[in-house]
Design a protein around this motif. Sequence first.
Motif, PDB file in Angstrom:
ATOM      1  N   GLU A 122       0.686  -1.359   0.086  1.00 39.41           N
ATOM      2  CA  GLU A 122      -0.001  -0.083  -0.031  1.00 39.41           C
ATOM      3  C   GLU A 122       0.844   1.278  -0.197  1.00 39.41           C
ATOM      4  OE1 GLU A 122      -3.342   2.291  -0.124  1.00 39.41           O
ATOM      5  OE2 GLU A 122      -3.100   0.269  -0.843  1.00 39.41           O
ATOM      6  N   LEU A 123       2.097   1.400   0.698  1.00 37.68           N
ATOM      7  CA  LEU A 123       2.988   2.392   0.625  1.00 37.68           C
ATOM      8  C   LEU A 123       3.506   2.634  -0.806  1.00 37.68           C
ATOM      9  CD1 LEU A 123       4.991   2.310   3.936  1.00 37.68           C
ATOM     10  CD2 LEU A 123       3.193   3.861   3.227  1.00 37.68           C
ATOM     11  N   GLN A 124       3.819   1.395  -1.435  1.00 36.50           N
ATOM     12  CA  GLN A 124       4.202   1.712  -2.821  1.00 36.50           C
ATOM     13  C   GLN A 124       3.394   2.260  -3.467  1.00 36.50           C
ATOM     14  OE1 GLN A 124       5.641  -2.384  -3.111  1.00 36.50           O
ATOM     15  NE2 GLN A 124       7.913  -1.866  -2.230  1.00 36.50           N
ATOM     16  N   ARG A 125       2.282   1.479  -3.443  1.00 32.74           N
ATOM     17  CA  ARG A 125       1.154   2.134  -4.354  1.00 32.74           C
ATOM     18  C   ARG A 125       0.932   3.648  -4.269  1.00 32.74           C
ATOM     19  NH1 ARG A 125      -3.810   3.951  -4.934  1.00 32.74           N
ATOM     20  NH2 ARG A 125      -4.267   3.733  -2.453  1.00 32.74           N
ATOM     21  N   ARG A 126       0.918   4.090  -3.071  1.00 36.86           N
ATOM     22  CA  ARG A 126       1.029   5.450  -2.864  1.00 36.86           C
ATOM     23  C   ARG A 126       2.081   6.225  -2.970  1.00 36.86           C
ATOM     24  NH1 ARG A 126      -3.014   6.820   1.168  1.00 36.86           N
ATOM     25  NH2 ARG A 126      -4.529   4.759   1.522  1.00 36.86           N
ATOM     26  N   GLU A 127       3.319   5.632  -3.329  1.00 38.56           N
ATOM     27  CA  GLU A 127       4.612   6.215  -3.712  1.00 38.56           C
ATOM     28  C   GLU A 127       5.157   7.115  -2.234  1.00 38.56           C
ATOM     29  OE1 GLU A 127       4.204   8.341  -7.318  1.00 38.56           O
ATOM     30  OE2 GLU A 127       4.196   6.620  -8.452  1.00 38.56           O
ATOM     31  N   ARG A 128       4.782   6.391  -1.137  1.00 36.27           N
ATOM     32  CA  ARG A 128       5.283   7.159   0.124  1.00 36.27           C
ATOM     33  C   ARG A 128       6.489   6.144   0.640  1.00 36.27           C
ATOM     34  NH1 ARG A 128       3.882  11.907   0.166  1.00 36.27           N
ATOM     35  NH2 ARG A 128       1.737  12.238  -0.440  1.00 36.27           N
ATOM     36  N   PRO A 129       7.406   6.922   1.469  1.00 42.83           N
ATOM     37  CA  PRO A 129       8.391   6.359   2.045  1.00 42.83           C
ATOM     38  C   PRO A 129       8.070   5.641   3.318  1.00 42.83           C
ATOM     39  CG  PRO A 129       8.497   8.651   2.473  1.00 42.83           C
ATOM     40  CD  PRO A 129       7.338   8.361   1.586  1.00 42.83           C
ATOM     41  N   ARG A 130       8.980   4.966   3.954  1.00 36.92           N
ATOM     42  CA  ARG A 130       8.704   4.501   5.129  1.00 36.92           C
ATOM     43  C   ARG A 130       8.393   5.405   6.349  1.00 36.92           C
ATOM     44  NH1 ARG A 130      13.233  -0.157   4.623  1.00 36.92           N
ATOM     45  NH2 ARG A 130      14.598   1.672   5.144  1.00 36.92           N
ATOM     46  N   CYS A 131       7.993   5.046   7.505  1.00 38.83           N
ATOM     47  CA  CYS A 131       7.888   5.860   8.513  1.00 38.83           C
ATOM     48  C   CYS A 131       9.258   6.175   9.205  1.00 38.83           C
ATOM     49  CB  CYS A 131       6.946   5.419   9.789  1.00 38.83           C
ATOM     50  SG  CYS A 131       6.370   6.594  10.963  1.00 38.83           S
ATOM     51  N   ARG A 132       9.366   7.307   9.647  1.00 41.77           N
ATOM     52  CA  ARG A 132      10.762   7.534  10.473  1.00 41.77           C
ATOM     53  C   ARG A 132      11.160   6.727  11.675  1.00 41.77           C
ATOM     54  NH1 ARG A 132       9.610  13.572  10.002  1.00 41.77           N
ATOM     55  NH2 ARG A 132      10.209  14.167   7.649  1.00 41.77           N
ATOM     56  N   SER A 133       9.992   5.836  12.320  1.00 44.64           N
ATOM     57  CA  SER A 133       9.871   5.323  13.334  1.00 44.64           C
ATOM     58  C   SER A 133      10.185   3.736  13.131  1.00 44.64           C
ATOM     59  CB  SER A 133       8.746   5.254  14.498  1.00 44.64           C
ATOM     60  OG  SER A 133       7.674   4.622  13.443  1.00 44.64           O
ATOM     61  N   TYR A 134      10.521   3.406  11.585  1.00 45.09           N
ATOM     62  CA  TYR A 134      10.645   2.104  11.205  1.00 45.09           C
ATOM     63  C   TYR A 134      11.699   1.430  11.858  1.00 45.09           C
ATOM     64  CZ  TYR A 134      11.016  -1.533   7.472  1.00 45.09           C
ATOM     65  OH  TYR A 134      11.001  -2.799   6.934  1.00 45.09           O
ATOM     66  N   PHE A 135      12.966   1.810  12.234  1.00 44.84           N
ATOM     67  CA  PHE A 135      14.157   1.181  12.724  1.00 44.84           C
ATOM     68  C   PHE A 135      13.975   1.126  14.363  1.00 44.84           C
ATOM     69  CE2 PHE A 135      15.648   2.338   8.679  1.00 44.84           C
ATOM     70  CZ  PHE A 135      16.247   1.328   8.153  1.00 44.84           C
ATOM     71  N   LEU A 136      13.259   2.292  14.844  1.00 42.37           N
ATOM     72  CA  LEU A 136      13.120   2.322  16.315  1.00 42.37           C
ATOM     73  C   LEU A 136      12.264   0.850  16.699  1.00 42.37           C
ATOM     74  CD1 LEU A 136      13.064   3.528  19.112  1.00 42.37           C
ATOM     75  CD2 LEU A 136      11.095   4.711  18.176  1.00 42.37           C
ATOM     76  N   CYS A 137      11.066   0.738  15.891  1.00 39.87           N
ATOM     77  CA  CYS A 137      10.474  -0.345  16.185  1.00 39.87           C
ATOM     78  C   CYS A 137      11.196  -1.586  15.816  1.00 39.87           C
ATOM     79  CB  CYS A 137       8.984  -0.262  14.996  1.00 39.87           C
ATOM     80  SG  CYS A 137       7.945   0.971  15.215  1.00 39.87           S
ATOM     81  N   ALA A 138      12.104  -1.628  14.971  1.00 38.23           N
ATOM     82  CA  ALA A 138      12.938  -2.881  14.590  1.00 38.23           C
ATOM     83  C   ALA A 138      13.679  -3.385  15.848  1.00 38.23           C
ATOM     84  CB  ALA A 138      13.739  -2.654  13.424  1.00 38.23           C
ATOM     85  N   VAL A 139      14.435  -2.231  16.412  1.00 35.68           N
ATOM     86  CA  VAL A 139      15.297  -2.523  17.699  1.00 35.68           C
ATOM     87  C   VAL A 139      14.340  -2.861  18.955  1.00 35.68           C
ATOM     88  CG1 VAL A 139      16.883  -1.345  19.176  1.00 35.68           C
ATOM     89  CG2 VAL A 139      17.072  -0.936  16.796  1.00 35.68           C
ATOM     90  N   GLY A 140      13.461  -2.003  19.081  1.00 35.12           N
ATOM     91  CA  GLY A 140      12.584  -2.328  20.357  1.00 35.12           C
ATOM     92  C   GLY A 140      11.907  -3.676  20.238  1.00 35.12           C
TER      93      GLY A 140
END
Length: 176
Positions: free
Chosen positions: A63-81
């Motif tokens: 859905e993000l790709q269809r909208r041509e939108r980047p990931r959220c800035r919290s993406y890597f924070l979510c990964a580490v946590g």
Amino acid sequence: MALIARLNIGETLGDRVMKVDHAGEHGAVCIYAAQRWFARWRAPEMVDELDEFLAHRAQFLAELQRRERPRCRSYFLCAVGGFALGAATGLAGRDAIAATTVAIERVVLHHMQEQLQALDGVDKQAADTLRAIIVEEQEHHDRSAARIREVGMWPKLIDPVVAFSTEAVIWLGMRL
């Protein structure tokens, strides 16, 4: 908690919701991946179930790709946590793994229902994506809830910590 977002220029509420949910789902993938690693030793009967919980990130990404939108800035924070939480609860075993899923899914389902109300009639694609995922998230919650023993310390210990952390990450993601 009301659905509040700081939107970037040209970004819709549906865009923001998809970005935040994608980041949150990435965190969940990291939780389940770490839990899966420890479950092979601590709760082998849960490995297949944890594998099934790894599916939604691709739906949000599409859905993000269809909208041509980047990931959220919290993406890597979510990964580490997510990885840290998954490792700790995976090491603790079956009840901690199940209690973590129940706490996360309870908060996530609440937010997705709130998001769905805000997007219904405004952004059909985002609402349809949420509807499809909500059904499976509810199933994850219910399956994990059925695994938790009536008496045990893990749900009492994990629930408030995980619920607060999940709420905090969603709040932060909606504002980044």
